[in-house]
Write an enzyme that holds these catalytic residues in place. Structure first.
Site, PDB file in Angstrom:
ATOM      1  N   LEU A   1       0.513  -1.060   0.082  1.00  0.00           N
ATOM      2  CA  LEU A   1      -0.198   0.054  -0.240  1.00  0.00           C
ATOM      3  C   LEU A   1       1.277   1.266  -0.146  1.00  0.00           C
ATOM      4  CD1 LEU A   1      -3.291   0.953   0.252  1.00  0.00           C
ATOM      5  CD2 LEU A   1      -2.399   0.972   2.999  1.00  0.00           C
TER       6      LEU A   1
ATOM      7  N   GLY B   1       2.445   7.561   2.949  1.00  0.00           N
ATOM      8  CA  GLY B   1       2.278   6.820   4.045  1.00  0.00           C
ATOM      9  C   GLY B   1       1.189   6.647   5.236  1.00  0.00           C
TER      10      GLY B   1
ATOM     11  N   ARG C   1      20.473 -11.866  39.989  1.00  0.00           N
ATOM     12  CA  ARG C   1      21.687 -10.274  39.735  1.00  0.00           C
ATOM     13  C   ARG C   1      21.798 -10.073  41.213  1.00  0.00           C
ATOM     14  NH1 ARG C   1      26.208  -8.110  38.318  1.00  0.00           N
ATOM     15  NH2 ARG C   1      26.524  -6.273  37.564  1.00  0.00           N
TER      16      ARG C   1
ATOM     17  N   GLU D   1       1.727  -0.079  10.030  1.00  0.00           N
ATOM     18  CA  GLU D   1       0.537  -0.107  10.012  1.00  0.00           C
ATOM     19  C   GLU D   1      -0.605   0.522  10.764  1.00  0.00           C
ATOM     20  OE1 GLU D   1      -0.998  -4.104  10.488  1.00  0.00           O
ATOM     21  OE2 GLU D   1       0.968  -5.133   9.460  1.00  0.00           O
ATOM     22  N   GLY D   2       0.139   1.730  10.583  1.00  0.00           N
ATOM     23  CA  GLY D   2      -0.438   3.535  11.027  1.00  0.00           C
ATOM     24  C   GLY D   2      -0.058   3.561  12.375  1.00  0.00           C
TER      25      GLY D   2
HETATM   26  N1  CAA Z   1     -12.687   0.428   7.194  1.00  0.00           N
HETATM   27  C1  CAA Z   1     -13.706  -0.275   6.255  1.00  0.00           C
HETATM   28  N2  CAA Z   1     -13.645   1.510   5.320  1.00  0.00           N
HETATM   29  C2  CAA Z   1     -12.919   2.714   6.055  1.00  0.00           C
HETATM   30  C3  CAA Z   1     -12.939   2.004   7.293  1.00  0.00           C
HETATM   31  C4  CAA Z   1     -12.711   0.963   7.712  1.00  0.00           C
HETATM   32  N3  CAA Z   1     -11.473   0.587   8.763  1.00  0.00           N
HETATM   33  N4  CAA Z   1     -11.928   3.912   7.073  1.00  0.00           N
HETATM   34  C5  CAA Z   1     -12.153   4.179   6.046  1.00  0.00           C
HETATM   35  N5  CAA Z   1     -12.757   3.714   5.675  1.00  0.00           N
HETATM   36  C6  CAA Z   1     -13.544   4.200   4.351  1.00  0.00           C
HETATM   37  C7  CAA Z   1     -14.501   5.284   5.044  1.00  0.00           C
HETATM   38  O1  CAA Z   1     -16.256   5.002   5.295  1.00  0.00           O
HETATM   39  C8  CAA Z   1     -14.187   6.747   3.416  1.00  0.00           C
HETATM   40  O2  CAA Z   1     -15.215   5.466   3.045  1.00  0.00           O
HETATM   41  P1  CAA Z   1     -16.984   6.579   2.133  1.00  0.00           P
HETATM   42  O3  CAA Z   1     -16.079   7.541   1.205  1.00  0.00           O
HETATM   43  O4  CAA Z   1     -17.285   5.394   1.189  1.00  0.00           O
HETATM   44  O5  CAA Z   1     -17.783   6.667   2.923  1.00  0.00           O
HETATM   45  C9  CAA Z   1     -13.534   5.968   2.723  1.00  0.00           C
HETATM   46  O6  CAA Z   1     -12.574   4.562   3.519  1.00  0.00           O
HETATM   47  C10 CAA Z   1     -12.171   6.958   3.419  1.00  0.00           C
HETATM   48  O7  CAA Z   1     -12.175   7.669   4.939  1.00  0.00           O
HETATM   49  P2  CAA Z   1     -11.446   8.649   5.898  1.00  0.00           P
HETATM   50  O8  CAA Z   1     -12.472   9.930   5.244  1.00  0.00           O
HETATM   51  O9  CAA Z   1     -11.256   8.601   6.973  1.00  0.00           O
HETATM   52  O10 CAA Z   1      -9.669   8.514   5.205  1.00  0.00           O
HETATM   53  P3  CAA Z   1      -8.433   9.362   5.554  1.00  0.00           P
HETATM   54  O11 CAA Z   1      -8.435   9.684   3.893  1.00  0.00           O
HETATM   55  O12 CAA Z   1      -9.507  10.277   5.958  1.00  0.00           O
HETATM   56  O13 CAA Z   1      -7.428   8.408   5.864  1.00  0.00           O
HETATM   57  C11 CAA Z   1      -7.274   7.235   7.994  1.00  0.00           C
HETATM   58  C12 CAA Z   1      -8.381   8.181   6.782  1.00  0.00           C
HETATM   59  C13 CAA Z   1      -7.478   6.254   9.140  1.00  0.00           C
HETATM   60  C14 CAA Z   1      -5.644   8.401   8.164  1.00  0.00           C
HETATM   61  C15 CAA Z   1      -6.316   6.451   6.570  1.00  0.00           C
HETATM   62  O14 CAA Z   1      -5.905   6.987   5.641  1.00  0.00           O
HETATM   63  C16 CAA Z   1      -5.072   5.734   8.001  1.00  0.00           C
HETATM   64  O15 CAA Z   1      -5.033   4.328   7.986  1.00  0.00           O
HETATM   65  N6  CAA Z   1      -3.911   5.940   7.372  1.00  0.00           N
HETATM   66  C17 CAA Z   1      -2.424   4.571   8.119  1.00  0.00           C
HETATM   67  C18 CAA Z   1      -2.662   4.139   6.966  1.00  0.00           C
HETATM   68  C19 CAA Z   1      -1.159   3.339   7.251  1.00  0.00           C
HETATM   69  O16 CAA Z   1      -1.471   2.333   8.338  1.00  0.00           O
HETATM   70  N7  CAA Z   1      -0.486   2.502   6.538  1.00  0.00           N
HETATM   71  C20 CAA Z   1       0.617   1.294   6.579  1.00  0.00           C
HETATM   72  C21 CAA Z   1       0.045   0.049   5.602  1.00  0.00           C
HETATM   73  S1  CAA Z   1       1.118  -1.004   6.304  1.00  0.00           S
HETATM   74  C22 CAA Z   1       2.177  -1.492   5.271  1.00  0.00           C
HETATM   75  O17 CAA Z   1       2.434  -0.332   3.964  1.00  0.00           O
HETATM   76  C23 CAA Z   1       3.379  -2.333   5.469  1.00  0.00           C
HETATM   77  C24 CAA Z   1       3.305  -3.475   5.387  1.00  0.00           C
HETATM   78  O18 CAA Z   1       3.600  -4.006   5.287  1.00  0.00           O
HETATM   79  C25 CAA Z   1       1.810  -4.578   6.160  1.00  0.00           C
END
Ligand code: CAA
Length: 384
Positions: free
Chosen positions: A125, A131, A268, A363-364
């Site tokens: 992602l 990020g 210790r 993961e955030g």
């Molecule tokens: N479940 C389902 N839908 C969700 C949701 C959830 N938990 N959270 C948001 N949505 C939906 C919302 O309902 C909304 O949908 P609609 O427009 O249809 O109503 C849409 O998504 C947009 O929501 P937001 O306006 O809240 O979105 P945002 O752009 O403001 O972002 C955020 C919200 C929480 C900041 C999000 O961007 C986020 O979680 N950011 C962090 C990302 C992250 O954790 N990255 C790390 C990835 S880990 C990795 O990459 C390493 C690996 O290998 C795992």
């Protein structure tokens, strides 16, 4: 403990504890040094059903619930956090997303081998300039007949090099913002998918964290996960479950750090008595154990909410936020209790301290978890 585990959950916990402390722990320090990917651990874990834990039996999974899964994951993390993060991304994000969004045919093709551990999954992602804000990603997927052509760079992909299947998000419609992002299942080895640099990290050193470069990478249209525009929702839902997984990792590493600190304090002697007799250290141990227990309860309650089919987004973020910050405090205290020895590689606490550092980031970040939690509270119509 307040949380009543079922016999099956207790059985999983005991079985994986025994396996982890005997098998996984044996090579953890060496892997941290050599950065060797834990392929042999993962093979043995597959044989125990740990790579498709929440996948139903019909897709060759173990059909465990989320509570059983987080108990198992924290037992693996107790011994080797690098192995645990591979297990976590694979189960919590990749298998769960495919289970929730794939067609039956896609599940037959990909979920079954994933659940059997025949291929490991990754989730791409994040990008160099996107990020915390994944909506601003710039990877594109353009339809061309029966294929999509992917172009862009993904960063910090856990298991990016060693995964057999990668869920990749890309923009299919720039104008639609988050609703213009789609998800694709891309097989490793697909022409145009290039594994780029592998990060040299302070912790989780045996888990590869890779750049993935897509250069005119052609993916069958049938490998789209969900519908066009579902990618952001798939990522957010996947991260909800993933965040409980990071809480489980935190609980596991903190448990190991606490046990190491207790063992050291009992052995210790200074000023003519064991240092465990000093009240100053006893109080530190009490605080470590208390906040570890609080994190464990948050982890279990978020997992149980998921199992009951309730909305658990905020609880997953609370568990991740509290547990990841807790483990950073607990590992720092465990290291401090070891004095100068804690700063050496003769004891495992310096590894715990380094491994835990990323838990408040990936993961955030903690800051993103606070956004998710406060958004959920403020939009809750039951609140005043
Ligand atoms: N479940 C389902 N839908 C969700 C949701 C959830 N938990 N959270 C948001 N949505 C939906 C919302 O309902 C909304 O949908 P609609 O427009 O249809 O109503 C849409 O998504 C947009 O929501 P937001 O306006 O809240 O979105 P945002 O752009 O403001 O972002 C955020 C919200 C929480 C900041 C999000 O961007 C986020 O979680 N950011 C962090 C990302 C992250 O954790 N990255 C790390 C990835 S880990 C990795 O990459 C390493 C690996 O290998 C795992």
């Amino acid at each position: 403990m307040a949380f009543n585990l079922t016999d099956e959950q207790k059985m999983i916990q005991h079985m994986i504890r025994e396996f982890s402390r005997k098998v996984v722990a044996a090579t953890a320090a060496e892997r941290d040094r050599t950065k060797e990917f834990p392929a042999d651990n993962l093979k043995k874990m597959s044989d125990l059903g740990l790579m498709g834990m929440m996948v139903p039996l019909e897709f060759d999974g173990s059909a465990a619930d989320t509570v059983g899964y987080v108990l198992a994951l924290s037992e693996i993390a107790y011994s080797c956090a690098s192995t645990a993060v591979v297990m976590s991304v694979h189960n919590s994000i990749v298998c769960e997303s495919i289970l929730n969004f794939a067609t039956r045919e896609q599940k037959e093709k990909y979920l079954k081998p994933l659940a059997m551990g025949k291929m490991i999954g990754a989730f791409a992602l994040t990008e160099p300039h996107a990020g915390s804000d994944p909506v601003s990603q710039s990877t594109t997927a353009v339809r061309d007949g029966d294929e999509y052509i992917l172009n862009g760079t993904k960063r910090f992909t856990t298991t990016g090099k060693n995964a057999g299947l990668i869920i990749v998000t890309a923009k299919t419609d720039e104008a639609m913002r988050h609703k213009g992002i789609s998800a694709f299942m891309v097989e490793q080895g697909t022409p145009g998918l290039i594994v780029g640099g592998i990060e040299d990290k302070m912790g989780l050193r045996a888990s590869d964290t890779a750049d993935l470069i897509f250069e005119n990478c052609r993916v069958p249209a049938g490998n789209m996960l969900g519908d066009p525009g579902d990618g952001f929702k798939i990522a957010m839902k996947g991260l909800d479950g993933g965040r409980i997984g990071i809480a489980a990792q935190s609980v596991g590493v903190a448990g190991a750090a606490l046990d190491a600190a207790v063992k050291y304090a009992k052995g210790r002697a200074q000023f003519g008595r064991k240092i465990s007799k000093f009240q100053g250290l006893r109080w530190i141990i009490a605080d470590m154990a208390t906040e570890l227990e609080a994190a464990r309860q948050l982890m279990l309650s978020a997992a149980a909410m998921k199992d009951r089919g309730e909305n658990y987004t905020a609880q997953a973020s609370m568990a991740k936020l509290f547990a990841s910050e807790m483990v950073n405090r607990v590992t720092a205290k465990a290291l401090q209790m070891h004095g100068g020895y804690g700063f050496t590689k003769d004891y495992p606490v310096e590894r715990f301290y380094r491994d835990a550092r990323v838990f408040t980031i990936y993961e955030g970040t903690s800051e993103i978890q606070r956004i998710v939690i406060s958004n959920n509270i403020l939009k809750d119509k039951r609140k005043p």
